[in-house]
Design an enzyme around this catalytic site. Sequence first.
Site, PDB file in Angstrom:
ATOM      1  CB  THR A  35      18.674 -19.890 -62.543  1.00 43.07           C
ATOM      2  OG1 THR A  35      17.974 -18.591 -62.702  1.00 43.07           O
ATOM      3  CG2 THR A  35      17.689 -21.072 -63.268  1.00 43.07           C
ATOM      4  CD  GLU A  72      23.399 -10.594 -58.688  1.00 42.59           C
ATOM      5  OE1 GLU A  72      23.297  -9.479 -59.456  1.00 42.59           O
ATOM      6  OE2 GLU A  72      22.438 -11.479 -58.603  1.00 42.59           O
ATOM      7  CG  ASP A  91      25.143 -11.611 -63.023  1.00 41.11           C
ATOM      8  OD1 ASP A  91      24.212 -11.763 -62.177  1.00 41.11           O
ATOM      9  OD2 ASP A  91      25.508 -10.558 -63.041  1.00 41.11           O
ATOM     10  CG  HIS A 146      21.708 -11.541 -73.693  1.00 45.06           C
ATOM     11  ND1 HIS A 146      20.192 -11.203 -74.113  1.00 45.06           N
ATOM     12  CD2 HIS A 146      21.445 -11.605 -72.434  1.00 45.06           C
ATOM     13  CE1 HIS A 146      19.573 -11.059 -73.154  1.00 45.06           C
ATOM     14  NE2 HIS A 146      20.183 -11.093 -71.878  1.00 45.06           N
TER      15      HIS A 146
END
Length: 192
Positions: free
Chosen positions: A12, A41, A70, A177
């Site tokens: 990343t 992407e 993602d 998340h």
Amino acid sequence: MQLMNFELTFVTSNDHKYNEARTLFESSSIDLKRYSCELMEPNFETLEEIAEFKCKQAFEEIGKPVVVDDSGIFFEAYSNFPGVNSARVFKGIGFEGVLALLKGKSRKAFFRSVCCYTCDGVNFEFFSGKLDGEITKEVSLDVPYEERLPYKRIFTPQGYDVPIGALSLKEITTFDHRSHAFRQLADFLSAS
């Protein structure tokens, strides 16, 4: 798989994502490294498809166990939107446009994150996390603007009364998340 000094590389270029994931692995036997690069992407329909594509690229680039992430935000008022296009939508219409899209509609929203892991570039494992909340009616100017994370100024997690960007990294990693997804990955690796 022997996890003693197991090295996993998170591919990343996003400092925030890496710092959050690193915090989660600090007390484990997994040595989380970072490889910073921009992955292509693709314009796919699901977070899983995008994560797998990026994971394949990452493994081809460094040739050892990798994980990519993602994420997207989804508005209850719209079907699967903005989802995989969260960054593009924001770049196109900004805060004003996002808030206008939800005027008179449900403000409920959720973030979803998908981590994709491979140790061989052939087999892929997916782990996902979700964070429910809602979009505020105004942009929180108390939260610093970050181009990569603009929604943190207008998304309030369920159970909180401030935008997620006003919370500390330590607090965020207890419930968001991405944390859910990375905890599942850590459990998977520990059980392997």
